[in-house]
Design a protein around this motif. Structure first.
Motif, mmCIF file in Angstrom:
data_model
loop_
_atom_site.group_PDB
_atom_site.id
_atom_site.type_symbol
_atom_site.label_atom_id
_atom_site.label_comp_id
_atom_site.label_asym_id
_atom_site.label_seq_id
_atom_site.Cartn_x
_atom_site.Cartn_y
_atom_site.Cartn_z
ATOM 1 N N ALA A 66 4.097 -22.016 -71.173
ATOM 2 C CA ALA A 66 4.222 -22.769 -71.046
ATOM 3 C C ALA A 66 5.849 -23.808 -70.807
ATOM 4 C CB ALA A 66 4.185 -24.197 -72.648
ATOM 5 N N ALA A 67 5.046 -25.026 -69.724
ATOM 6 C CA ALA A 67 6.564 -25.166 -69.489
ATOM 7 C C ALA A 67 6.381 -27.095 -69.696
ATOM 8 C CB ALA A 67 6.517 -25.377 -67.422
ATOM 9 N N ALA A 181 4.469 -20.628 -81.085
ATOM 10 C CA ALA A 181 5.034 -20.270 -81.642
ATOM 11 C C ALA A 181 6.418 -20.072 -80.770
ATOM 12 C CB ALA A 181 5.290 -19.024 -82.519
ATOM 13 N N ALA A 182 7.402 -19.227 -79.950
ATOM 14 C CA ALA A 182 7.832 -19.338 -78.633
ATOM 15 C C ALA A 182 9.518 -18.781 -78.290
ATOM 16 C CB ALA A 182 7.120 -20.046 -78.015
ATOM 17 N N GLU A 183 9.359 -18.296 -77.232
ATOM 18 C CA GLU A 183 10.894 -18.278 -77.013
ATOM 19 C C GLU A 183 11.331 -18.853 -75.961
ATOM 20 O OE1 GLU A 183 13.997 -14.173 -75.175
ATOM 21 O OE2 GLU A 183 12.109 -13.693 -76.887
ATOM 22 N N VAL A 184 12.266 -19.577 -75.778
ATOM 23 C CA VAL A 184 12.881 -20.845 -75.151
ATOM 24 C C VAL A 184 13.567 -19.106 -73.941
ATOM 25 C CG1 VAL A 184 14.452 -22.291 -73.897
ATOM 26 C CG2 VAL A 184 13.526 -22.487 -76.067
ATOM 27 N N GLY A 206 4.798 -17.093 -75.279
ATOM 28 C CA GLY A 206 4.334 -17.148 -76.695
ATOM 29 C C GLY A 206 5.151 -15.497 -77.282
ATOM 30 N N VAL A 207 5.248 -15.267 -78.677
ATOM 31 C CA VAL A 207 5.969 -14.206 -79.325
ATOM 32 C C VAL A 207 4.704 -13.434 -80.073
ATOM 33 C CG1 VAL A 207 8.369 -15.164 -79.671
ATOM 34 C CG2 VAL A 207 6.654 -15.807 -81.448
ATOM 35 N N ALA A 208 3.427 -14.014 -79.846
ATOM 36 C CA ALA A 208 1.939 -13.623 -80.312
ATOM 37 C C ALA A 208 1.854 -12.373 -80.009
ATOM 38 C CB ALA A 208 1.501 -14.250 -80.656
#
Length: 358
Positions: A66-67, A181-184, A206-208
């Motif tokens: 996502a942005a 849930a994500a990482e920048v 996303g981290v999933a």
């Protein structure tokens, strides 16, 4: 005995001995010594299903990306995250300042309060008019008029509530939150920057789950389908990860996009280069031991096949793909089950008979 007689007797004895020796020589059997057959080792031609392997380079990425951006123009007031930070769903990311949003909400709330007061006052007027009508002290038309005004005012209040809720939602939109849930992974704006509506503020991965996107030739894309297995290996490692095709796009003039999903527990890191391998079943092929092919890299490679009587015949072949110590071959006169010489070819010629060693 005289001297001449003794000489004649000696000559006669010599002639007799010579005749006896000649008779013995002709009567003795002539023994022939035959050379031993050359010994060779052999193996049978196999007909096995063929599997063609295709490899393509790719890069690991997140399946959820996502942005985030604001719905309105404004100045970026605060940014709560930094590059590489882990965020949870709903966590605030940044805040925008737009001087028109707060006054709009205040005006909408004031309009709702005003209509509530007017509706309350009109409700009392309707009750008073109804009481007077029951005593025949007022007309029915006056009561109907008050009821109509109360209905119109109630509708106006509903519209005012909708505008208030809209203004409140727009004010809440001035705070950007993580959709999952994500990482920048990247930052596109700094506090104090003016940002337009829809302009990305940062990027999230996303981290999933992880995936790999590749592009394959159109003739291969038609043989792939969702759910098909794929093997994924890091470019600089030997680890193999079981992937699965989840999307096969339409092919353009030459290439089609394909997406391979990776298990989260064993997926490589984001951005790591990998190799994606597909194993596509093909028609059966004939295979022989690589040692059976004479001059495999030359202009006229061949194998030495054995007939039923263990005589050698020379069969030209065209070597194909190597699979371990076996190689696929094309050539006429070579059928599955035929024996081919795998050791001892150096001294053989076509038509020679050999002895096959166990």
């Amino acid at each position: 005995m005289r001297k001449g007689e003794r000489a004649s007797l000696a000559v006669s004895l010599m002639l007799a001995a010579a005749l006896l020796v000649g008779c013995d020589a002709t009567s003795a059997p002539l023994e022939r010594i035959e050379a031993p057959l050359p010994g060779v080792r052999s193996d049978a031609v196999r007909l096995v299903p063929d599997e063609v392997r295709y490899r393509f380079p790719g890069v690991v990425r997140a399946r959820e990306r996502a942005a985030p951006a604001f719905l309105h123009d404004g100045v970026l007031r605060e940014r709560h995250v930094v590059r590489g930070q882990r965020v949870e769903e709903g966590e605030p990311l940044a805040m925008l300042h737009n001087p028109a949003m707060a006054p709009a909400l205040a005006a909408a709330e004031a309009r709702v309060r005003e209509l509530d007061a007017s509706l309350s006052r009109l409700g009392r007027d309707v009750e008073r008019a109804r009481t007077l009508r029951e005593r025949n002290l007022s007309s029915e038309e006056a009561l109907d008029r008050l009821r109509s005004e109360r209905g119109a005012l109630a509708q106006a209040r509903e519209q005012a509530l909708a505008r208030r809720d809209e203004a409140r939602a727009q004010l809440e939109e001035l705070t950007l939150r993580a959709p999952f849930a994500a990482e920048v992974t990247d930052l596109d704006a700094e506090p104090g920057d003016f940002v337009a509506a829809g302009q990305p503020i940062l990027h999230l991965a996303g981290v999933a789950e992880r995936e790999v996107a590749i592009r394959v030739p159109a003739n291969l894309a038609v043989r792939l389908e969702p759910g098909q297995a794929a093997s994924v290996a890091p470019t600089f490692g030997a680890q193999r990860i079981a992937g699965e095709v989840v999307h096969v796009g339409r092919a353009g003039e030459t290439l089609a996009p394909v997406i391979i999903a990776l298990p989260a527990e064993s997926a490589p890191a984001l951005g790591e280069p990998v190799r994606v391998q597909f194993e596509i079943a093909g028609p059966p092929v004939r295979r022989v031991p690589l040692a059976a092919v004479v001059d495999p890299s030359g202009s006229t490679p061949y194998v030495l096949a054995l007939n039923e009587d263990d005589r050698v015949r020379r069969t030209p072949v065209t070597p194909g793909r190597l699979a371990g110590s076996w190689v696929s071959v094309n050539g006429e006169g070579l059928a599955p089950g035929d024996r081919v010489v795998t050791a001892g070819q150096g001294r053989l010629e076509a038509g020679m008979r050999v002895r096959v060693l166990p």
